[in-house]
Design a protein around this motif. Structure first.
Motif, PDB file in Angstrom:
ATOM      1  N   MET A   1       0.843  -1.198   0.000  1.00  0.00           N
ATOM      2  CA  MET A   1       0.000   0.000   0.000  1.00  0.00           C
ATOM      3  C   MET A   1       0.883   1.255   0.000  1.00  0.00           C
ATOM      4  N   THR A   2       0.574   2.193  -0.900  1.00  0.00           N
ATOM      5  CA  THR A   2       1.379   3.396  -1.021  1.00  0.00           C
ATOM      6  C   THR A   2       1.124   4.333   0.157  1.00  0.00           C
ATOM      7  N   ASN A   3       2.199   4.897   0.664  1.00  0.00           N
ATOM      8  CA  ASN A   3       2.105   5.832   1.774  1.00  0.00           C
ATOM      9  C   ASN A   3       1.246   7.034   1.355  1.00  0.00           C
ATOM     10  N   PRO A   4       0.188   7.364   2.119  1.00  0.00           N
ATOM     11  CA  PRO A   4      -0.666   8.509   1.768  1.00  0.00           C
ATOM     12  C   PRO A   4       0.106   9.817   1.646  1.00  0.00           C
ATOM     13  N   LEU A   5       1.166   9.967   2.436  1.00  0.00           N
ATOM     14  CA  LEU A   5       1.971  11.188   2.364  1.00  0.00           C
ATOM     15  C   LEU A   5       2.690  11.292   1.026  1.00  0.00           C
ATOM     16  N   VAL A   6       3.104  10.150   0.492  1.00  0.00           N
ATOM     17  CA  VAL A   6       3.748  10.142  -0.830  1.00  0.00           C
ATOM     18  C   VAL A   6       2.715  10.484  -1.901  1.00  0.00           C
ATOM     19  N   VAL A   7       1.509   9.952  -1.762  1.00  0.00           N
ATOM     20  CA  VAL A   7       0.435  10.246  -2.706  1.00  0.00           C
ATOM     21  C   VAL A   7       0.123  11.740  -2.700  1.00  0.00           C
ATOM     22  N   GLN A   8       0.044  12.335  -1.520  1.00  0.00           N
ATOM     23  CA  GLN A   8      -0.237  13.771  -1.418  1.00  0.00           C
ATOM     24  C   GLN A   8       0.873  14.595  -2.061  1.00  0.00           C
ATOM     25  N   ALA A   9       2.116  14.179  -1.825  1.00  0.00           N
ATOM     26  CA  ALA A   9       3.242  14.898  -2.426  1.00  0.00           C
ATOM     27  C   ALA A   9       3.202  14.776  -3.947  1.00  0.00           C
ATOM     28  N   LYS A  10       2.826  13.597  -4.442  1.00  0.00           N
ATOM     29  CA  LYS A  10       2.738  13.400  -5.903  1.00  0.00           C
ATOM     30  C   LYS A  10       1.645  14.295  -6.485  1.00  0.00           C
ATOM     31  N   GLU A  11       0.546  14.459  -5.772  1.00  0.00           N
ATOM     32  CA  GLU A  11      -0.524  15.348  -6.245  1.00  0.00           C
ATOM     33  C   GLU A  11      -0.016  16.784  -6.333  1.00  0.00           C
ATOM     34  N   LYS A  12       0.811  17.189  -5.369  1.00  0.00           N
ATOM     35  CA  LYS A  12       1.369  18.549  -5.402  1.00  0.00           C
ATOM     36  C   LYS A  12       2.368  18.694  -6.539  1.00  0.00           C
ATOM     37  N   VAL A  13       3.087  17.618  -6.851  1.00  0.00           N
ATOM     38  CA  VAL A  13       3.995  17.644  -8.005  1.00  0.00           C
ATOM     39  C   VAL A  13       3.206  17.899  -9.282  1.00  0.00           C
ATOM     40  N   ASP A  14       2.070  17.244  -9.409  1.00  0.00           N
ATOM     41  CA  ASP A  14       1.211  17.464 -10.569  1.00  0.00           C
ATOM     42  C   ASP A  14       0.720  18.913 -10.612  1.00  0.00           C
ATOM     43  N   ASP A  15       0.421  19.478  -9.442  1.00  0.00           N
ATOM     44  CA  ASP A  15       0.015  20.894  -9.377  1.00  0.00           C
ATOM     45  C   ASP A  15       1.144  21.801  -9.860  1.00  0.00           C
ATOM     46  N   VAL A  16       2.356  21.481  -9.447  1.00  0.00           N
ATOM     47  CA  VAL A  16       3.515  22.260  -9.874  1.00  0.00           C
ATOM     48  C   VAL A  16       3.646  22.210 -11.393  1.00  0.00           C
ATOM     49  N   ASP A  17       3.537  21.015 -11.943  1.00  0.00           N
ATOM     50  CA  ASP A  17       3.679  20.838 -13.391  1.00  0.00           C
ATOM     51  C   ASP A  17       2.621  21.648 -14.147  1.00  0.00           C
ATOM     52  N   ARG A  18       1.379  21.576 -13.688  1.00  0.00           N
ATOM     53  CA  ARG A  18       0.301  22.325 -14.350  1.00  0.00           C
ATOM     54  C   ARG A  18       0.540  23.829 -14.284  1.00  0.00           C
ATOM     55  N   ASN A  19       0.971  24.302 -13.119  1.00  0.00           N
ATOM     56  CA  ASN A  19       1.170  25.745 -12.958  1.00  0.00           C
ATOM     57  C   ASN A  19       2.387  26.247 -13.733  1.00  0.00           C
ATOM     58  N   LEU A  20       3.414  25.423 -13.845  1.00  0.00           N
ATOM     59  CA  LEU A  20       4.564  25.824 -14.663  1.00  0.00           C
ATOM     60  C   LEU A  20       4.152  25.952 -16.134  1.00  0.00           C
ATOM     61  N   LYS A  21       3.407  24.981 -16.624  1.00  0.00           N
ATOM     62  CA  LYS A  21       2.946  25.038 -18.008  1.00  0.00           C
ATOM     63  C   LYS A  21       2.037  26.255 -18.218  1.00  0.00           C
ATOM     64  N   ARG A  22       1.173  26.516 -17.247  1.00  0.00           N
ATOM     65  CA  ARG A  22       0.274  27.667 -17.324  1.00  0.00           C
ATOM     66  C   ARG A  22       1.064  28.968 -17.327  1.00  0.00           C
ATOM     67  N   PHE A  23       2.121  29.027 -16.529  1.00  0.00           N
ATOM     68  CA  PHE A  23       2.941  30.236 -16.458  1.00  0.00           C
ATOM     69  C   PHE A  23       3.591  30.519 -17.810  1.00  0.00           C
ATOM     70  N   PHE A  24       4.169  29.504 -18.419  1.00  0.00           N
ATOM     71  CA  PHE A  24       4.825  29.698 -19.711  1.00  0.00           C
ATOM     72  C   PHE A  24       3.805  30.109 -20.769  1.00  0.00           C
ATOM     73  N   ASP A  25       2.619  29.533 -20.723  1.00  0.00           N
ATOM     74  CA  ASP A  25       1.584  29.898 -21.692  1.00  0.00           C
ATOM     75  C   ASP A  25       1.191  31.369 -21.540  1.00  0.00           C
ATOM     76  N   VAL A  26       1.041  31.814 -20.286  1.00  0.00           N
ATOM     77  CA  VAL A  26       0.641  33.198 -20.034  1.00  0.00           C
ATOM     78  C   VAL A  26       1.739  34.164 -20.463  1.00  0.00           C
ATOM     79  N   VAL A  27       2.991  33.847 -20.144  1.00  0.00           N
ATOM     80  CA  VAL A  27       4.108  34.718 -20.518  1.00  0.00           C
ATOM     81  C   VAL A  27       4.208  34.833 -22.041  1.00  0.00           C
ATOM     82  N   ASN A  28       4.116  33.685 -22.731  1.00  0.00           N
ATOM     83  CA  ASN A  28       4.194  33.719 -24.199  1.00  0.00           C
ATOM     84  C   ASN A  28       3.055  34.539 -24.796  1.00  0.00           C
ATOM     85  N   SER A  29       1.881  34.381 -24.209  1.00  0.00           N
ATOM     86  CA  SER A  29       0.734  35.138 -24.703  1.00  0.00           C
ATOM     87  C   SER A  29       0.915  36.630 -24.477  1.00  0.00           C
TER      88      SER A  29
END
Length: 255
Positions: A1-29
């Protein structure tokens, strides 16, 4: 069973990835319609983005490596509990049954062989209790390592969440031409802070892991010493209980 704390951290990693992509899109625009008199803004932003890209690469290298070997704190606690329940407690129960006050040797036997036999009983009980103590120490050591792993992933979650907050603010600032250079600086600062927290957290975990390794080595040495120092029975004196050794037996049965 995966540690819930690792799962939560992975979800935040996904948030980071989405926001980085969003930042580059906004800057380019935003930069796509910058007028010629504000060319200096583009130059300044491009310089900051090059530095930011380097830090992003460094960030993902660190983060991805951590998720490849997240550790298993639940398994460590399970093994520690097994040491106590399957080894320590069982041997402790046995040790409690072989004390002199619970045996009939002093009542039914007397003489040299009986004394030799009685002398071997307390050390056997002490040896079993020593193994029980080692089992308890092993559980404590494994639990300590498990707690460090959990603390590490909590700190990782904090670092990632901190960066997400900085990224969201930078995205908002990057919606305007004059705010874009400051936005790049803000997200770069947030990323640098996250990398710093992650680095410090890794060092803390490595330091504690080294401490645990020292503990484990000491425990293994104790296990070795218990086997080497285990009290052996005095076979010579006990053999005097036999009627085949040329003299009368020193063991006598009370009637």
């Amino acid at each position: 069973m995966t540690n819930p704390l690792v799962v939560q951290a992975k979800e935040k990693v996904d948030d980071v990835d989405r926001n980085l992509k969003r930042f580059f899109d906004v800057v380019n625009s935003t930069l796509s319609w910058v007028p010629a008199p504000l060319q200096w803004v583009i130059d300044k932003v491009e310089e900051g983005m090059r530095w930011l890209n380097q830090k992003i690469v460094e960030f993902w290298e660190r983060v991805n490596q951590l998720f490849e070997q997240p550790g298993d704190s639940d398994r460590l606690r399970q093994v520690g509990t097994g040491w106590v329940e399957q080894v320590g407690n069982k041997l402790g129960d046995i040790a409690g049954t072989i004390t002199l006050d619970k045996m009939r040797t002093n009542v039914e036997w007397e003489g040299r062989a009986a004394r030799a036999y009685s002398a071997t009983v307390p050390p056997q009980s002490q040896g079993l209790n020593s193994v029980k103590d080692v089992a308890n120490q092993m559980r404590a050591s494994l639990n300590s390592l498990a707690n460090s792993i959990d603390a590490f992933w909590i700190a990782m979650g904090v670092a990632l969440a901190t960066f997400v907050v900085a990224a969201v603010g930078a995205i908002a600032a990057a919606c305007t031409v004059v705010g874009t250079p400051a936005a790049v600086a803000a997200i770069a600062g947030g990323l640098a802070a996250a990398i710093g927290i992650i680095g410090a957290t890794i060092m803390a975990l490595e330091s504690h892991t080294n401490t645990i390794e020292t503990e484990q080595n000491a425990i293994m040495q104790k296990i070795h010493d218990i086997g080497r120092e285990w009290t052996m029975p005095n076979v010579g004196d006990m053999s005097d209980a036999s009627v085949t050794d040329g003299d009368g037996s020193d063991w006598k049965v009370d009637n």
